[in-house]
Design a protein around this motif. Structure first.
Motif, PDB file in Angstrom:
ATOM      1  N   SER A  97       8.123  18.474   2.713  1.00 23.44           N
ATOM      2  CA  SER A  97       6.808  18.073   2.229  1.00 23.44           C
ATOM      3  C   SER A  97       6.904  17.110   1.052  1.00 23.44           C
ATOM      4  O   SER A  97       7.851  17.158   0.272  1.00 23.44           O
ATOM      5  N   HIS A  98       5.904  16.223   0.968  1.00 20.86           N
ATOM      6  CA  HIS A  98       5.760  15.382  -0.219  1.00 20.86           C
ATOM      7  C   HIS A  98       4.695  15.969  -1.146  1.00 20.86           C
ATOM      8  O   HIS A  98       4.381  15.383  -2.179  1.00 20.86           O
ATOM      9  N   ASP A  99       4.144  17.126  -0.745  1.00 15.41           N
ATOM     10  CA  ASP A  99       3.072  17.773  -1.503  1.00 15.41           C
ATOM     11  C   ASP A  99       3.703  18.629  -2.611  1.00 15.41           C
ATOM     12  O   ASP A  99       4.140  19.749  -2.389  1.00 15.41           O
ATOM     13  N   ARG A 100       3.738  18.069  -3.817  1.00 15.02           N
ATOM     14  CA  ARG A 100       4.409  18.729  -4.929  1.00 15.02           C
ATOM     15  C   ARG A 100       3.781  20.092  -5.232  1.00 15.02           C
ATOM     16  O   ARG A 100       4.493  21.065  -5.499  1.00 15.02           O
ATOM     17  N   ALA A 101       2.455  20.178  -5.190  1.00  9.74           N
ATOM     18  CA  ALA A 101       1.785  21.440  -5.494  1.00  9.74           C
ATOM     19  C   ALA A 101       2.163  22.512  -4.480  1.00  9.74           C
ATOM     20  O   ALA A 101       2.388  23.676  -4.841  1.00  9.74           O
ATOM     21  N   LEU A 102       2.243  22.143  -3.199  1.00  8.46           N
ATOM     22  CA  LEU A 102       2.615  23.114  -2.172  1.00  8.46           C
ATOM     23  C   LEU A 102       4.052  23.579  -2.357  1.00  8.46           C
ATOM     24  O   LEU A 102       4.358  24.769  -2.231  1.00  8.46           O
ATOM     25  N   LEU A 103       4.957  22.645  -2.651  1.00 10.47           N
ATOM     26  CA  LEU A 103       6.354  23.005  -2.887  1.00 10.47           C
ATOM     27  C   LEU A 103       6.484  23.957  -4.074  1.00 10.47           C
ATOM     28  O   LEU A 103       7.238  24.930  -4.032  1.00 10.47           O
TER      29      LEU A 103
ATOM     30  N   THR B 128      -0.454   8.084   2.211  1.00  5.09           N
ATOM     31  CA  THR B 128       0.631   8.896   1.637  1.00  5.09           C
ATOM     32  C   THR B 128       1.228   9.876   2.646  1.00  5.09           C
ATOM     33  O   THR B 128       2.234  10.516   2.349  1.00  5.09           O
ATOM     34  N   ASN B 129       0.610   9.983   3.829  1.00  2.00           N
ATOM     35  CA  ASN B 129       1.213  10.832   4.861  1.00  2.00           C
ATOM     36  C   ASN B 129       2.601  10.321   5.199  1.00  2.00           C
ATOM     37  O   ASN B 129       2.814   9.115   5.372  1.00  2.00           O
ATOM     38  N   HIS B 130       3.537  11.215   5.281  1.00  2.00           N
ATOM     39  CA  HIS B 130       4.925  10.925   5.660  1.00  2.00           C
ATOM     40  C   HIS B 130       5.745  10.279   4.541  1.00  2.00           C
ATOM     41  O   HIS B 130       6.946  10.111   4.694  1.00  2.00           O
ATOM     42  N   LEU B 131       5.115   9.881   3.437  1.00  4.07           N
ATOM     43  CA  LEU B 131       5.868   9.223   2.378  1.00  4.07           C
ATOM     44  C   LEU B 131       6.455  10.244   1.418  1.00  4.07           C
ATOM     45  O   LEU B 131       5.797  11.219   1.047  1.00  4.07           O
ATOM     46  N   ASP B 132       7.704   9.992   0.978  1.00  2.00           N
ATOM     47  CA  ASP B 132       8.288  10.845  -0.047  1.00  2.00           C
ATOM     48  C   ASP B 132       7.613  10.568  -1.386  1.00  2.00           C
ATOM     49  O   ASP B 132       6.857   9.603  -1.545  1.00  2.00           O
ATOM     50  N   LEU B 133       7.879  11.433  -2.360  1.00  2.26           N
ATOM     51  CA  LEU B 133       7.175  11.356  -3.636  1.00  2.26           C
ATOM     52  C   LEU B 133       7.420  10.046  -4.372  1.00  2.26           C
ATOM     53  O   LEU B 133       6.492   9.455  -4.934  1.00  2.26           O
ATOM     54  N   HIS B 134       8.662   9.556  -4.379  1.00  4.42           N
ATOM     55  CA  HIS B 134       8.948   8.320  -5.086  1.00  4.42           C
ATOM     56  C   HIS B 134       8.270   7.128  -4.417  1.00  4.42           C
ATOM     57  O   HIS B 134       7.760   6.221  -5.080  1.00  4.42           O
TER      58      HIS B 134
ATOM     59  N   VAL C 167      -9.387  -0.740   1.075  1.00  3.20           N
ATOM     60  CA  VAL C 167     -10.104   0.452   1.530  1.00  3.20           C
ATOM     61  C   VAL C 167      -9.054   1.486   1.898  1.00  3.20           C
ATOM     62  O   VAL C 167      -8.225   1.253   2.790  1.00  3.20           O
ATOM     63  N   VAL C 168      -9.069   2.638   1.228  1.00  5.97           N
ATOM     64  CA  VAL C 168      -8.068   3.679   1.429  1.00  5.97           C
ATOM     65  C   VAL C 168      -8.758   4.994   1.774  1.00  5.97           C
ATOM     66  O   VAL C 168      -9.619   5.463   1.022  1.00  5.97           O
ATOM     67  N   VAL C 169      -8.377   5.574   2.914  1.00  6.16           N
ATOM     68  CA  VAL C 169      -8.844   6.904   3.287  1.00  6.16           C
ATOM     69  C   VAL C 169      -7.758   7.900   2.898  1.00  6.16           C
ATOM     70  O   VAL C 169      -6.604   7.752   3.313  1.00  6.16           O
ATOM     71  N   SER C 170      -8.113   8.903   2.100  1.00  6.92           N
ATOM     72  CA  SER C 170      -7.085   9.848   1.671  1.00  6.92           C
ATOM     73  C   SER C 170      -7.699  11.149   1.184  1.00  6.92           C
ATOM     74  O   SER C 170      -8.833  11.173   0.685  1.00  6.92           O
ATOM     75  N   HIS C 171      -6.909  12.220   1.339  1.00  5.64           N
ATOM     76  CA  HIS C 171      -7.261  13.513   0.728  1.00  5.64           C
ATOM     77  C   HIS C 171      -6.538  13.696  -0.602  1.00  5.64           C
ATOM     78  O   HIS C 171      -6.746  14.710  -1.269  1.00  5.64           O
ATOM     79  N   ASP C 172      -5.692  12.748  -0.960  1.00  9.74           N
ATOM     80  CA  ASP C 172      -4.917  12.829  -2.199  1.00  9.74           C
ATOM     81  C   ASP C 172      -5.757  12.267  -3.342  1.00  9.74           C
ATOM     82  O   ASP C 172      -5.808  11.057  -3.567  1.00  9.74           O
ATOM     83  N   GLU C 173      -6.421  13.160  -4.078  1.00 12.32           N
ATOM     84  CA  GLU C 173      -7.342  12.727  -5.132  1.00 12.32           C
ATOM     85  C   GLU C 173      -6.625  11.940  -6.231  1.00 12.32           C
ATOM     86  O   GLU C 173      -7.154  10.959  -6.745  1.00 12.32           O
ATOM     87  N   ALA C 174      -5.436  12.388  -6.600  1.00 20.75           N
ATOM     88  CA  ALA C 174      -4.701  11.681  -7.654  1.00 20.75           C
ATOM     89  C   ALA C 174      -4.381  10.253  -7.216  1.00 20.75           C
ATOM     90  O   ALA C 174      -4.461   9.313  -8.011  1.00 20.75           O
ATOM     91  N   PHE C 175      -4.020  10.088  -5.953  1.00 21.69           N
ATOM     92  CA  PHE C 175      -3.708   8.761  -5.419  1.00 21.69           C
ATOM     93  C   PHE C 175      -4.949   7.872  -5.449  1.00 21.69           C
ATOM     94  O   PHE C 175      -4.892   6.705  -5.877  1.00 21.69           O
TER      95      PHE C 175
END
Length: 491
Positions: free
Chosen positions: A164-170, A441-447, A464-472
């Motif tokens: 996962s690239h999801d830091r919070a989940l990790l 950000t799907n499939h992308l590593d954190l860096h 135009v960016v569709v995302s669930h990543d609020e910080a992004f």
């Protein structure tokens, strides 16, 4: 119960280099995060652990029941029909907790990618395997679904492999992390943040050792050079070539030096110093510090000459079985718009409608949520067919997003993250006036996510960016279109 991978080596057909080489790890019960840059072999490792790939060398033992949940949200789970027909307490609890209606599994292909992803994970959990490998389980899902998924995964009691690239989940699930850096795999205890801090501390220590070794090598090289000059001057003074035949004192001194052995001392010291300097230089060169791109990625583009790229009056568009109501929407040539909302709300529908209304003279780069195998093959074919200058620029762009140019050139086995980077590079080189990305950000590593975030924030054109990543979204957009409950709100 533990699962052991011993000295694993695997090379994809047609690839000149192995995806995994000499990897060993032991996985106990609980969640282990598998962390590393795109293309380092995380998914390959998980497939081997689950018995879906046979390694070229090494072994995975013992043989345990295993389920692998892939990155690709369009892939229907093997046991989907069985899960759909099961009304046991556990199956119903999973469907209820994850918000899966009874009819949703039967219309899997018509669901949003976020809804498909939670069905994939639910079906994997329902099988209750000894080994469960989840590959980017929070891709596409909204915040509410992500929270439900994390709670469901906490209850898993087998051996869990979490890519996962999801830091919070990790941080929430993992109590150890198998981390890849520069081709080396290391198991570290603790959450992602704890493991990452340890990795950075080790990297800083190695870097400090290398710098100290380089300074010592430079000092010894300077001293060796000085000794060599001294030896040369000594040899010149002891030479009889320029000595006057009547200079008996000079001849006596030379003979005394030969007799005492001091005539070769300077040379021997110089030789020994050269050897020390060479050893110090070799030591400095042997200390490897993992390289990582930490600069800013710049996309060479300029805003469209027309100030307003698109304007739409209030209207409604078909969305699923209902309608999506749109207010007046305008897209300026430098606007950065973030599109957010729950799964199935109509975000992708809105973006597709926007693109259909876009004037034909506006050059746009569009990167969808998922890329088909045929499109991936076409992207790779264009890379190989490009002239040397363009290919070099494409690979330089990808390298700055922390992926290996050599690996991408090697063949078809590029990861979804690497493919998206290549598509972005390909489109960015053509100077688009508008970039549209659905879940970038799907499939992308954190860096890579951080590097892309910085690049899009600095992009001078429309975005135009569709995302669930609020910080992004907060980092790279300035306007928000929120799609929820059948309507679009502008914030």
């Amino acid at each position: 119960m533990v699962l052991t991978l011993h000295d694993i080596r695997y090379t994809y057909p047609g690839s000149p280099a192995p995806a995994l080489d000499g990897v060993s790890a032991t996985f106990a019960k609980g969640w282990c995060g598998i962390v590393g840059d795109n293309g380092c072999g995380k998914s390959t490792l998980a497939r081997i652990a689950c018995g879906l790939l046979a390694p070229d060398a090494g072994s995975a033992f013992p043989c345990l029941t295993a389920v692998y949940c892939p990155q690709d949200a369009s892939t229907s789970p093997d046991m989907l029909e069985d899960f759909s027909c099961d009304f046991s307490r556990e199956a119903q609890r999973l469907r209820e907790n994850l918000g899966i209606d009874d009819d949703m599994p039967w219309r899997f292909d018509s669901l949003s990618f976020g809804e498909r992803k939670k069905i994939q994970v639910a079906c994997a959990l329902w099988q209750n395997p000894a080994v469960l490998a989840l590959d980017e389980p929070t891709n596409h899902v909204d915040a509410r679904c992500r929270e439900a998924l994390s709670h469901a995964l906490e209850r898993f009691r087998g051996i869990g492999l979490l890519i996962s690239h999801d830091r919070a989940l990790l941080n929430q699930l993992a109590d150890r992390c198998l981390m890849n850096e520069a081709g080396s795999w290391t198991m570290r205890p603790g959450s992602y943040d704890q493991a990452r801090n340890e990795q950075e501390r080790e990297r800083a220590e190695v870097s400090a050792r290398k710098e100290a070794a380089k300074r010592e090598a430079a000092r010894l090289a300077t001293e060796a050079d000085a000794r060599a000059h001294l030896a040369a001057r000594t040899a010149s003074r002891l030479s009889a070539r320029r000595l006057d035949k009547h200079d008996s004192d000079g001849r006596s001194r030379r003979q005394l030096a030969v007799f005492s052995g001091k005539d070769g001392q300077a040379g021997r010291l110089a030789t020994r110093m050269d050897a020390r300097a060479a050893r110090a230089s070799e030591k400095a060169a042997s200390i490897r510090v993992a390289k990582r791109y930490d600069g800013s990625l710049w996309m060479d583009a300029r805003p469209h000459p027309r100030a307003t790229l698109l304007f739409m009056e209030e209207h409604s568009i078909p969305c699923g079985e209902g309608q999506l109501r749109l207010p007046k929407l305008a897209l300026g040539h430098t606007d950065h718009v973030g599109v957010s909302g729950p799964n199935g709300g109509g975000k992708s529908t809105l973006v597709r409608h926007l693109l259909r209304q876009l004037p034909v003279d506006v050059p746009a780069l569009v990167i969808p949520q998922e890329v088909s195998r045929d499109e991936a093959d076409r992207v790779l074919a264009r890379l190989h067919d490009a002239d040397e200058a363009r290919r070099g620029r494409l690979l330089s762009f990808v390298t700055q997003l922390n992926s290996s140019a050599e690996r991408i050139l090697a063949g078809r086995d590029v990861s979804p993250g690497e493919l998206r980077k290549l598509m972005l590079a390909e489109g960015a080189l053509d100077g688009p006036a508008l970039i549209v990305m659905d879940e970038p950000t799907n499939h992308l590593d954190l860096h890579s996510t951080e590097a892309l975030e910085q690049a899009l924030a600095a992009y001078p054109g429309a975005l135009v960016v569709v995302s669930h990543d609020e910080a992004f979204l907060e980092a790279c957009t300035t306007t928000r279109w929120i799609v929820d409950e059948g309507q679009v709100r502008v914030r």
